[in-house]
Write a protein that holds these residues in place. Structure first.
Motif, short mmCIF file in Angstrom:
data_model
loop_
_atom_site.label_atom_id
_atom_site.label_comp_id
_atom_site.label_asym_id
_atom_site.label_seq_id
_atom_site.Cartn_x
_atom_site.Cartn_y
_atom_site.Cartn_z
N SER A 124 30.49 35.66 22.24
CA SER A 124 31.08 36.71 23.07
C SER A 124 30.89 38.07 22.41
N GLU A 125 31.06 39.08 23.21
CA GLU A 125 30.99 40.45 22.71
C GLU A 125 32.05 40.69 21.64
N ALA A 126 33.28 40.25 21.92
CA ALA A 126 34.38 40.47 20.98
C ALA A 126 34.13 39.79 19.65
N THR A 127 33.63 38.56 19.68
CA THR A 127 33.37 37.84 18.43
C THR A 127 32.24 38.49 17.66
N ALA A 128 31.17 38.89 18.32
CA ALA A 128 30.05 39.55 17.63
C ALA A 128 30.53 40.84 16.97
N ARG A 129 31.36 41.60 17.66
CA ARG A 129 31.89 42.85 17.11
C ARG A 129 32.77 42.56 15.88
N GLU A 130 33.67 41.59 16.01
CA GLU A 130 34.55 41.26 14.89
C GLU A 130 33.78 40.68 13.71
N MET A 131 32.74 39.91 13.96
CA MET A 131 31.90 39.40 12.88
C MET A 131 31.25 40.55 12.11
N ALA A 132 30.72 41.52 12.84
CA ALA A 132 30.06 42.66 12.19
C ALA A 132 31.06 43.48 11.38
N ILE A 133 32.21 43.77 11.97
CA ILE A 133 33.23 44.54 11.26
C ILE A 133 33.70 43.76 10.04
N GLY A 134 33.93 42.46 10.22
CA GLY A 134 34.38 41.63 9.11
C GLY A 134 33.38 41.58 7.97
N ALA A 135 32.10 41.51 8.31
CA ALA A 135 31.07 41.50 7.27
C ALA A 135 31.08 42.81 6.51
N LEU A 136 31.20 43.91 7.21
CA LEU A 136 31.22 45.22 6.57
C LEU A 136 32.45 45.36 5.66
N GLU A 137 33.59 44.93 6.15
CA GLU A 137 34.82 45.04 5.37
C GLU A 137 34.85 44.07 4.19
N THR A 138 34.34 42.88 4.38
CA THR A 138 34.40 41.85 3.34
C THR A 138 33.27 41.97 2.33
N LEU A 139 32.06 42.22 2.82
CA LEU A 139 30.88 42.20 1.95
C LEU A 139 30.47 43.58 1.46
N GLY A 140 30.96 44.61 2.10
CA GLY A 140 30.60 45.97 1.70
C GLY A 140 29.35 46.43 2.42
N GLY A 141 28.59 47.27 1.76
CA GLY A 141 27.38 47.81 2.37
C GLY A 141 27.69 48.97 3.29
N HIS A 142 26.65 49.45 3.95
CA HIS A 142 26.76 50.56 4.88
C HIS A 142 26.60 50.12 6.33
N ILE A 143 25.80 49.07 6.53
CA ILE A 143 25.52 48.56 7.87
C ILE A 143 25.67 47.05 7.84
N ALA A 144 26.29 46.50 8.88
CA ALA A 144 26.41 45.05 9.02
C ALA A 144 25.76 44.62 10.33
N LEU A 145 25.13 43.48 10.28
CA LEU A 145 24.47 42.87 11.43
C LEU A 145 25.10 41.50 11.65
N ALA A 146 25.48 41.20 12.88
CA ALA A 146 26.05 39.90 13.22
C ALA A 146 25.31 39.30 14.41
#
Length: 168
Positions: free
Chosen positions: A80-102
């Motif tokens: 879903s759109e919501a899950t893809a968005r939360e996965m990307a945000i979660g990756a950015l917040e958890t793993l760091g970096g500048h850009i996250a791709l989900a």
């Protein structure tokens, strides 16, 4: 069909763009099973712009590793759109970096649901801008067998990274 050479060209281009922009990438993959991360780490020197990623195939790992809310999964499902968005945000917040791709989708041959046929893939990208996290999502419905759907998903995810490099 996207072949291995096409995928490697896209990955190499994404890496060069990230390096030029002095940005670091993290990934959160489900249906692609780490294929994006594999391509990126096949490139010598990728540690200069790729920090790493998470393969969260199960909903349990989407929640525990990427912070996808149980209510999102219950209301919208893993694809879903919501899950893809939360996965990307979660990756950015958890793993760091500048850009996250989900990436999350239904590669088949089974798994189709009403309104979500095999080949349904949601993409999410998140990046930091002015102290805030911005996001972009996209939906694609790919044709073909499991391999073809996954290849097309990897290619689509990498192509979008080029667009993100042009953001302020």
């Amino acid at each position: 069909m996207t072949n291995d050479e096409d995928l490697m060209r896209l990955a190499t281009r994404a890496g060069a763009d990230l390096l030029d922009a002095e940005r670091r990438l993290v990934t959160a993959e489900s249906c692609t099973g780490g294929w994006v991360a594999k391509l990126l780490t096949d490139i010598a020197g990728s540690s200069a712009w790729y920090d790493g990623g998470v393969v969260a195939y199960s909903n349990v790992l989407k929640q525990s590793l990427l912070g996808v809310r149980p209510s999102t999964l219950a209301s919208h499902g893993a694809v879903s759109e919501a899950t893809a968005r939360e996965m990307a945000i979660g990756a950015l917040e958890t793993l760091g970096g500048h850009i996250a791709l989900a990436v999350t989708g239904i590669a088949g041959p089974a798994g189709a649901q009403p309104g979500k046929p095999v080949g349904t893939v949601w993409f999410g990208w998140a990046w930091k801008e002015g102290g805030e996290i911005e996001t972009r999502v996209a939906l694609e419905t790919f044709a073909g067998d499991r391999e073809a759907i996954r290849r097309q998903s990897v290619a689509r995810a990498l192509r979008e990274l080029g667009q993100l490099q042009r953001l302020p």
